[in-house]
Design an enzyme around this catalytic site. Structure first.
Site, mmCIF file in Angstrom:
data_model
loop_
_atom_site.group_PDB
_atom_site.id
_atom_site.type_symbol
_atom_site.label_atom_id
_atom_site.label_comp_id
_atom_site.label_asym_id
_atom_site.label_seq_id
_atom_site.Cartn_x
_atom_site.Cartn_y
_atom_site.Cartn_z
ATOM 1 N N ASP A 139 0.813 -1.211 0.000
ATOM 2 C CA ASP A 139 0.000 0.000 0.000
ATOM 3 C C ASP A 139 0.849 1.265 0.000
ATOM 4 O O ASP A 139 0.451 2.294 -0.560
ATOM 5 C CB ASP A 139 -0.940 -0.001 1.210
ATOM 6 N N CYS B 32 0.724 -8.342 4.812
ATOM 7 C CA CYS B 32 0.337 -6.939 4.670
ATOM 8 C C CYS B 32 -1.157 -6.729 4.444
ATOM 9 O O CYS B 32 -1.946 -7.666 4.451
ATOM 10 C CB CYS B 32 1.201 -6.268 3.621
ATOM 11 N N ASP B 33 -1.519 -5.477 4.207
ATOM 12 C CA ASP B 33 -2.862 -4.950 4.454
ATOM 13 C C ASP B 33 -4.029 -5.792 3.943
ATOM 14 O O ASP B 33 -4.920 -6.154 4.702
ATOM 15 C CB ASP B 33 -2.973 -3.548 3.851
ATOM 16 N N LYS B 34 -4.082 -6.065 2.646
ATOM 17 C CA LYS B 34 -5.248 -6.762 2.080
ATOM 18 C C LYS B 34 -5.037 -8.258 2.040
ATOM 19 O O LYS B 34 -5.987 -9.030 1.889
ATOM 20 C CB LYS B 34 -5.551 -6.249 0.663
ATOM 21 N N CYS C 129 4.957 -2.449 8.180
ATOM 22 C CA CYS C 129 5.371 -1.167 8.759
ATOM 23 C C CYS C 129 5.096 -1.119 10.259
ATOM 24 O O CYS C 129 4.082 -1.606 10.741
ATOM 25 C CB CYS C 129 4.697 -0.025 8.021
ATOM 26 N N GLU D 239 -6.872 5.062 -0.170
ATOM 27 C CA GLU D 239 -6.489 5.581 1.142
ATOM 28 C C GLU D 239 -6.000 7.016 1.006
ATOM 29 O O GLU D 239 -5.241 7.339 0.093
ATOM 30 C CB GLU D 239 -5.375 4.723 1.754
ATOM 31 N N SER E 209 -5.220 5.101 5.462
ATOM 32 C CA SER E 209 -4.164 4.201 5.900
ATOM 33 C C SER E 209 -4.188 4.133 7.416
ATOM 34 O O SER E 209 -4.588 5.089 8.089
ATOM 35 C CB SER E 209 -2.811 4.739 5.429
#
Length: 557
Positions: A78, A119-121, A191, A442, A468
């Site tokens: 992202d 990570c995110d998704k 992160c 985002e 985010s």
């Protein structure tokens, strides 16, 4: 075993010949076939170590008597996708990941799965797939990045984005920005703050789908390799006992996850992903319940971007289980639920004490008596809007100001960086929702620009897009209905007075019913921004943010 459909009997001789081509032996085919979903790639810092995690999982599976077989899942960074057309392709990958993993698992008759996301998704996508396929499954993530150090202070990616805003305001030199650039992301891993990836990895643990430490053990620690081996061994126990994702991810498990979400101060993206995962598990999780849980669940952590502690600090303090132990002191969790350990939550968290009250506040001394996320409603957001309350400055919890309206992210950023946004303003960015974006981008660049220019305590931002986990301030997203379908956010005009009242969960703009109706009559839907490829299909199928932006087949009228 489920894999008997491709390994046993004379009719399966052609199938076995193909397994022979893979180099598998008869002895390996006599064992359970365990699919290992590897999200390894060389473009996402949080995924560049997953090859090592996968190898450890394979060893664990083999040690416990299974045959490990690896297949891939995609993943987007992202941060790299941020601020350009790439961000339209981020959220949409969640459903691609779920769909493709379902297809691979079903096509090859795996007996069980080990998901290796980070990570995110990637995390919610694989949780959705696990709920759909519903064969024994366990998660082991890649782990968080260590915090960077700049002038002796811990820093993270959110500091980097804000440094760009500070440079635009003349508060940092290019050389100072470059120093941040070289130091804020020092290792592989997701992160280092309580951003979306780490939020979802922690909530995977809270749901019961990951082992202790899944959300917090740093990526570079050898302890994570050991965790992966244990996950590989544990999946064989889950298979033997036929414990499946829907046995674990019950309605009460999602309520537990929401409580942990509130205590940790997770990313607002969790309010998109938890309902979507629940939907696949056959659980109706309405975001409205978040306020009920928030009202009784204290916020115990202020990790970056809300504060100055990081995932490594949470890990040292005892991790997710220590937070759950604090919540259990007030009876805020359902602790009799089965988990991927084969034990109950109560058994899992027993003895997991809080080792650092500065990182995890004791439940008797929280940051606030209410949780880290609030769902807002009003004539600006009739269905809902979401804000990370724990990252909002006290003076912005209630705010009244004029609307500064923009129909895309880029126009808003230009206005912020050119000094056209001043203290007291409420920036409105619309036509960035699931359909309107498309892809619900985002808004980290505009929130970081606001913070970097020193306006974080005096300017709010409202959008039908999302944020985010690195965003902070009065950033209200997921406004539903979105502008593209005629939601009231499409009817706001420049200068309208907006009233934000986070303690009372309200979000309104000052306009009479008659004027609102006049504007509605004059409004017309816009042509889709993208008409070919996956995003065009996504636009046709995606639902509202308050429903988790799940996909539905359009009904024929």
């Amino acid at each position: 075993m489920k894999s008997d459909a491709v390994t046993k009997g004379i009719q399966q001789a052609p199938h076995r010949s193909l397994f022979n081509a893979l180099g598998l032996t008869k002895e390996e085919l006599d064992k359970p076939l365990i699919g290992i979903v590897s999200s390894y790639n060389e473009i996402v810092p949080g995924h560049m170590n997953l090859d090592k995690i996968v190898e450890a999982v394979k060893l664990g599976v083999a040690m416990a008597g299974g045959t490990p077989i690896v297949f891939p899942a995609i993943a987007v960074c992202d941060g790299i996708a941020m601020g350009h057309i790439g961000m339209k392709y981020s959220l949409v990958t969640r459903d691609l990941i779920a769909d493709s993993t379902e297809a691979m698992a079903m096509a090859h008759s795996f007996d069980a799965l080990v998901m290796v996301p980070n990570c995110d998704k990637n995390v919610p996508g694989l949780l959705m797939a696990a709920a759909r396929v519903n064969i024994p499954t366990i998660f082991v993530s890649g782990g968080p990045m260590l915090a960077g150090r700049v002038h002796g202070e811990k820093r993270s990616l959110s500091s980097m984005f804000e440094a760009v805003g500070a440079h635009a305001a003349g508060k940092m030199t290019e050389e100072e920005v470059e120093e941040f650039e070289n130091k804020v992301c020092p290792t592989c891993g997701s992160c280092s703050g309580m951003y979306t990836a780490n939020s979802m990895n922690c909530l995977t643990e809270a749901l019961g789908m990951g082992l202790k430490g899944n959300g917090t053990i740093p990526a570079v620690y050898s302890e994570r390799i050991r965790l992966a081996k244990h996950a590989g061994m544990k999946i064989m126990e889950l298979l033997q006992n036929n414990i499946r994702p829907r046995d674990i991810m019950s309605e009460k498990a999602f309520l537990n996850a929401l409580a942990v979400d509130m205590a940790l101060g997770c990313s607002t993206n969790s309010m998109l992903h938890l309902p979507a995962i629940a939907h696949e598990a056959g659980v109706d999780l309405n975001v409205d319940i978040a306020n009920e849980i928030s009202a009784k669940t204290p916020n115990l952590c202020h990790l970056a971007p809300a504060g100055h502690t990081y995932m490594e600090d949470l890990n040292e303090a005892g991790g997710v289980y220590a937070v759950m132990n604090e919540l259990d002191k007030k009876g805020l969790l359902y602790t009799d639920l089965i988990t991927c350990t084969g034990k109950t939550i109560k058994e899992n968290i027993e003895g997991c004490v809080n080792r650092d009250p500065d990182t995890i506040r004791p439940i008797e001394n929280p940051y606030s008596q209410t949780g880290g996320i609030a769902v807002l409603k009003g004539n600006l957001a009739p269905d809902s809007g979401v804000v990370k309350r724990s990252a909002v400055a006290p003076e912005m919890m209630v705010h009244v100001g004029p609307a500064r309206v923009f129909d895309c992210e880029e126009d808003a950023i230009d206005a912020i960086k050119s000094g056209k946004i001043v203290a007291g303003d409420v920036v409105v960015i619309r036509y960035e929702g699931p359909k309107g974006g498309p892809g619900m981008r985002e808004m980290l660049n505009p929130t970081s620009a606001i913070a970097g220019m020193g306006l974080g305590s005096s300017v709010a931002l409202i959008t039908d897009g999302r944020f985010s986990g690195a965003s902070r301030g009065a950033s209200i997203g997921h406004v539903s209905p979105e502008a593209a379908v005629g939601g009231n956010i499409a009817l706001i005009e420049e200068g309208d007075i907006i009233k934000i009242d986070i303690p009372n969960n309200s979000l309104n703009f000052v306009v009479s019913d008659e004027e609102l109706e006049r504007r509605r009559v004059n409004w017309s839907p816009r042509e889709p921004k993208i008409t070919t490829g996956y995003l065009a299909r996504y636009t046709a199928m995606v639902t509202s943010g308050n429903r988790g932006a799940i996909l539905e087949v359009p009904r024929v009228k």
